[in-house]
Write a protein that holds these residues in place. Structure first.
Motif, short mmCIF file in Angstrom:
data_model
loop_
_atom_site.label_atom_id
_atom_site.label_comp_id
_atom_site.label_asym_id
_atom_site.label_seq_id
_atom_site.Cartn_x
_atom_site.Cartn_y
_atom_site.Cartn_z
N PRO A 216 45.63 47.10 41.08
CA PRO A 216 44.40 47.08 40.28
C PRO A 216 43.19 46.79 41.16
O PRO A 216 43.31 46.15 42.21
CB PRO A 216 44.64 45.94 39.28
CG PRO A 216 45.68 45.08 39.92
CD PRO A 216 46.53 45.98 40.74
N GLY A 217 42.02 47.25 40.71
CA GLY A 217 40.78 46.96 41.43
C GLY A 217 40.30 45.55 41.17
O GLY A 217 40.98 44.75 40.52
N ASN A 218 39.13 45.22 41.66
CA ASN A 218 38.54 43.89 41.48
C ASN A 218 38.35 43.58 39.99
O ASN A 218 37.77 44.38 39.25
CB ASN A 218 37.20 43.84 42.21
CG ASN A 218 36.48 42.53 41.97
OD1 ASN A 218 35.72 42.39 41.02
ND2 ASN A 218 36.73 41.55 42.83
N GLN A 219 38.85 42.43 39.57
CA GLN A 219 38.85 42.09 38.14
C GLN A 219 37.44 42.03 37.55
O GLN A 219 37.19 42.58 36.47
CB GLN A 219 39.57 40.74 37.95
CG GLN A 219 39.75 40.35 36.50
CD GLN A 219 40.73 39.20 36.33
OE1 GLN A 219 41.93 39.40 36.36
NE2 GLN A 219 40.22 37.99 36.15
N ALA A 220 36.52 41.39 38.26
CA ALA A 220 35.15 41.25 37.74
C ALA A 220 34.46 42.61 37.61
O ALA A 220 33.77 42.88 36.62
CB ALA A 220 34.34 40.32 38.64
N SER A 221 34.64 43.46 38.61
CA SER A 221 34.02 44.80 38.57
C SER A 221 34.61 45.64 37.45
O SER A 221 33.88 46.34 36.73
CB SER A 221 34.24 45.53 39.90
OG SER A 221 33.66 44.83 40.95
N MET A 222 35.93 45.56 37.28
CA MET A 222 36.57 46.34 36.23
C MET A 222 36.13 45.86 34.85
O MET A 222 35.95 46.66 33.93
CB MET A 222 38.09 46.24 36.37
CG MET A 222 38.62 46.93 37.61
SD MET A 222 40.33 47.41 37.45
CE MET A 222 40.20 48.79 36.34
#
Length: 350
Positions: A216-222
């Motif tokens: 998964p990508g960066n949690q905050a950005s997603m």
């Protein structure tokens, strides 16, 4: 619709076969280090349990969906269901421990015939955070579930809902045709009773896991992307997005092998290993209870049939003193919880 591994009589329905795959090949040859050797490099082996904070209870593997990557191998054909007697034993443990969070999962936990009774009884004990992991579509699956948003609101249940993507194509690919539309409808119904709204104490969080063999990508950005897309397209509000790495077990392991991505994915997990995540992995403060009351360090170990390393094996024999400080059972799937920012049922850990 795909069938569960059990329904297909797949060899991977056998947890021992999964563990063999995870221990052999590139790990047996030394091409990649085994997880225990990796955490030993930073003096973190053996991994030890701390004080219990979260009791995660799987109330049954029955589900109205058959998702491509389900680590529980849940589905309509799975009949394993927790009895009221076992639920009562869980309630006794909650009463007598310092666990502040009760986390109900499945399958679709709402399909357990004693689900509502359990929620009402557990709340009498005064659990600080009562989480129900809902797949959303259950709310629209049958008339008997249509009132779930109101039921959740009445009991101030914290809803954590799986949502693979803000687009129909990616969601339906992972979870089945029609899932996206039903999920959107369910989210709108939850919003309508106050869930997920700004400043609302009715918590609505979404859980994202990738649709393919990647991390998964960066949690905050997603979370920003999800919030913008769901608001712009459907007027939907929610509180937080949690990203979870797909662990190489059960149906996701089956997918990795069938798509010839297994070795590449394990390389990706090992290369993304972050020693800072190890001290906060969920198995250190969580206990997982299976539908039949047996104890595991985490939900993933439950599915691999790796019970706790303790004299206490069942919820009916619960003993906090004996369980605290136990050595956590590990295998190569644990790389999934320690890759990048780490991964747990509560999202990233670092």
């Amino acid at each position: 619709m795909i069938k569960s591994l059990h329904k297909r009589n797949s060899e991977l329905a056998n947890s021992q076969r999964q563990l063999e795959i995870l221990s052999n090949g590139i790990f047996q040859s030394g091409e990649l280090p085994k997880f225990k050797d990796k955490i030993a490099e930073t003096g973190q082996f053996p991994l030890k349990a701390k004080k219990l904070e979260i009791l995660q209870i799987n109330v049954g593997y029955m589900c109205n969906q058959v998702c491509e990557h389900c680590h529980v191998d849940a589905g309509p054909d799975r009949k394993e269901i927790m009895t009221r007697e076992t639920m009562q034993q869980c309630l006794e443990v909650i009463k007598n421990t310092g666990a502040h969070t009760l986390d109900l999962t499945g399958g679709a936990p709402e399909m357990n015939p004693d689900f509502r009774w359990f929620v009402e009884e557990a709340l009498k004990i005064g659990v600080k955070d009562f989480i129900v992991r809902s797949n959303l579509t259950i709310i629209r699956a049958n008339k008997k579930y249509y009132d779930l948003p109101e039921f959740f609101k009445k009991h101030n249940v914290h809803i954590m809902s799986s949502m693979p993507h803000w687009t129909k194509g990616k969601t339906d690919k992972q979870r089945g045709n029609g899932v996206f539309d039903k999920s959107i409808k369910a989210l709108q119904e939850l919003n309508a009773v106050g869930y997920g709204m700004p400043d609302s104490n009715l918590r609505l969080d979404l859980v994202y896991n990738p649709s393919g063999a990647f991390l998964p990508g960066n949690q905050a950005s997603m979370e920003k992307d999800f919030k913008k897309a769901l608001m712009d397209d459907f007027g939907i509000n929610f509180h937080n997005l949690f990203t979870i790495t797909n662990l190489p077990i059960s149906r996701f392991l089956d997918y990795l092998i069938a798509s010839e991505n297994y070795e590449d994915y394990m390389y990706a997990l090992v290369e993304a290993y972050n020693p800072q995540t190890v001290k906060n992995v969920m198995c250190t403060n969580t206990l997982s209870v299976s539908w039949d009351g047996y104890l595991y360090d985490c939900d993933f170990n439950q599915m691999l049939n790796l019970p706790v390393n303790s004299k206490v094996k069942h919820i009916s024999d619960y003993n906090e003193e004996l369980l605290e400080g136990r050595t956590i059972m590990i295998s190569q799937h644990c790389y999934g919880c320690t890759a990048g920012a780490g991964s747990s049922c509560q999202g990233s850990v670092a």
